[in-house]
Design an enzyme around this catalytic site. Structure first.
Site, short mmCIF file in Angstrom:
data_model
loop_
_atom_site.label_atom_id
_atom_site.label_comp_id
_atom_site.label_asym_id
_atom_site.label_seq_id
_atom_site.Cartn_x
_atom_site.Cartn_y
_atom_site.Cartn_z
N HIS A 153 45.76 47.12 31.52
CA HIS A 153 44.48 47.02 32.23
C HIS A 153 44.53 47.95 33.42
O HIS A 153 45.50 47.93 34.18
CB HIS A 153 44.20 45.59 32.69
CG HIS A 153 43.05 45.54 33.65
ND1 HIS A 153 41.79 46.03 33.33
CD2 HIS A 153 42.94 45.12 34.94
CE1 HIS A 153 40.98 45.89 34.36
NE2 HIS A 153 41.67 45.36 35.36
N GLU A 202 43.95 38.51 36.91
CA GLU A 202 43.39 38.97 35.63
C GLU A 202 44.39 38.91 34.47
O GLU A 202 44.21 39.59 33.46
CB GLU A 202 42.88 40.41 35.78
CG GLU A 202 41.73 40.51 36.76
CD GLU A 202 41.05 41.87 36.67
OE1 GLU A 202 39.91 41.92 36.18
OE2 GLU A 202 41.66 42.86 37.08
N HIS A 211 34.29 48.56 36.53
CA HIS A 211 35.60 47.98 36.81
C HIS A 211 36.74 48.88 36.33
O HIS A 211 37.53 49.35 37.12
CB HIS A 211 35.65 46.61 36.12
CG HIS A 211 36.90 45.82 36.36
ND1 HIS A 211 36.99 44.48 36.08
CD2 HIS A 211 38.11 46.17 36.84
CE1 HIS A 211 38.20 44.04 36.39
NE2 HIS A 211 38.89 45.06 36.85
N HIS A 224 42.13 50.67 36.33
CA HIS A 224 40.87 51.09 36.97
C HIS A 224 40.84 52.62 36.94
O HIS A 224 40.50 53.27 37.92
CB HIS A 224 40.79 50.55 38.39
CG HIS A 224 40.97 49.07 38.49
ND1 HIS A 224 41.32 48.43 39.65
CD2 HIS A 224 40.85 48.08 37.55
CE1 HIS A 224 41.41 47.12 39.43
NE2 HIS A 224 41.14 46.89 38.16
ZN LIG Z 1 40.92 44.91 37.22
#
Ligand SMILES: [Zn+2]
Length: 266
Positions: free
Chosen positions: A110, A91, A180, A112
Site C-alpha cells: 500500500h 490501514e 489517497h 501513496h
Molecule cells: Zn494510506
C-alpha cells in the site's frame, strides 16, 4: 514454496522460513522507499509461508527505518499475534482482507505513490506504454471510498473498508485509491515490489507522453497482444530476478552502512 528471496540467504529451516521472509520484507520496505514509492507512510506485507492464514507487516513506522525487529505477525483479521505493545498501522486491514479474497496473492503493497495519485482523481486511465509496465494492461480499477462510507475519512481503517477495497481490486494486479494512493499485489514479494516501482514510473512516463502529445495527441500504448506476450515472457523468464537482486544488493549495503555507523557511535 519459497518464491522470492535474498541471493545467498539461508533456506527455510528451523523457523519455517520466517527469518528469511522477514529479511526479504525489510529489504522490500527499503527498496520501495529508495524508489520514492513510499515516504513516511505506506507499507508492504508478505503472507507467511508456513501458515497462509497469517502475514508479516512492520509496526507503524516510516518504511525507510524498518529493521527485522520491527516485523510483526498478523492473522487475516489483522489482529497482531504476539502484541509487543507497538503501534500498528491503522490501514493493516488492506493486507488481511486482500489475503482473504486472493489466495494466490503472497504480498501486498500500500503506497501513496505520487505520480499515480493524479490518475485516481481524474477519468484518465493508466495505460501500458512500456515494457516493464506491461502489467498495467491487465487493468487497474479505482477504489472510490465514498461508495462505501460517508465519514469523509480516506483511511482504510476497518475490515469493512479493507474488504471493499479487495472487492474493487478483484483479480487485478493493482487498484488506485481515489485521493489517497494505490494498492499493488503479486504472487511473490518480488513481484509486488517490482510492480509498485514500475507503476510509479509508468504513471510518470504517461504524464510526460501526454504532455508532449498535447490535448488529443496520439500516444501509442501497448496493445492487448503486446501486454499478453510481455507479461507471459516476464513471468516465465525470471525477468525480475536481475532487478530484484540489484535492488536487494543496494538495500543490504544501506543497512550494513547504518549498522556500521551505529557500532561506531556506541
Ligand atoms: Zn494510506
Amino acid at each position: 514454496m519459497r518464491r522470492a528471496g535474498l541471493a545467498g540467504a539461508p533456506a527455510a529451516g528451523w523457523n519455517g522460513g520466517r527469518m528469511s521472509q522477514t529479511e526479504d520484507l525489510v529489504l522490500a520496505y527499503r527498496i520501495l522507499a529508495a524508489h520514492g514509492v513510499v515516504d513516511a507512510y505506506g507499507h508492504v506485507s508478505v503472507r507467511v509461508e508456513r501458515d497462509p492464514h497469517r502475514y508479516l507487516l512492520a509496526r507503524a513506522m516510516a518504511p525507510e527505518l524498518v529493521t527485522a525487529d520491527d516485523i510483526l505477525e498478523f492473522d487475516l483479521d489483522s489482529n497482531v499475534i504476539r502484541d509487543p505493545g507497538a503501534a500498528l498501522y491503522l490501514e493493516r486491514y488492506i493486507h488481511g482482507e486482500i489475503y482473504k479474497s486472493r489466495p494466490e496473492v503472497q504480498a501486498v503493497v500500500h503506497n501513496h505513490s505520487p505520480s499515480v495519485i493524479p490518475f485516481g482523481v481524474t477519468t484518465v486511465p493508466l495505460r501500458p506504454l512500456f515494457n516493464t509496465g506491461a502489467f498495467i494492461g491487465e487493468g487497474i480499477p479505482t477504489f472510490e471510498i465514498r461508495d462505501f462510507q460517508e465519514s469523509g475519512d480516506l483511511i482504510i481503517k476497518s475490515p469493512h473498508l479493507g474488504a471493499s477495497l479487495a472487492k474493487v481490486l478483484g483479480p487485478k494486479p493493482a487498484a488506485l485509491m481515489r485521493g489517497h494512493g494505490s494498492v499493488v499485489v503479486g504472487d511473490s514479494l518480488m513481484l509486488a515490489v517490482v510492480r509498485s516501482v514500475y507503476l510509479e514510473l509508468s504513471a510518470k512516463l504517461q504524464m510526460q507522453a501526454m504532455l508532449i502529445a498535447g490535448p488529443g495527441g496520439k500516444i501509442v500504448y501497448l496493445d492487448d497482444k503486446e501486454v499478453a506476450a510481455t507479461s507471459g515472457r516476464q513471468a516465465s523468464a525470471g525477468t525480475w530476478r536481475r532487478t530484484w537482486d540489484l535492488w536487494c544488493t543496494k538495500a543490504r549495503a544501506q543497512i550494513a552502512a547504518e549498522e556500521s555507523a551505529r557500532r561506531r557511535r556506541s
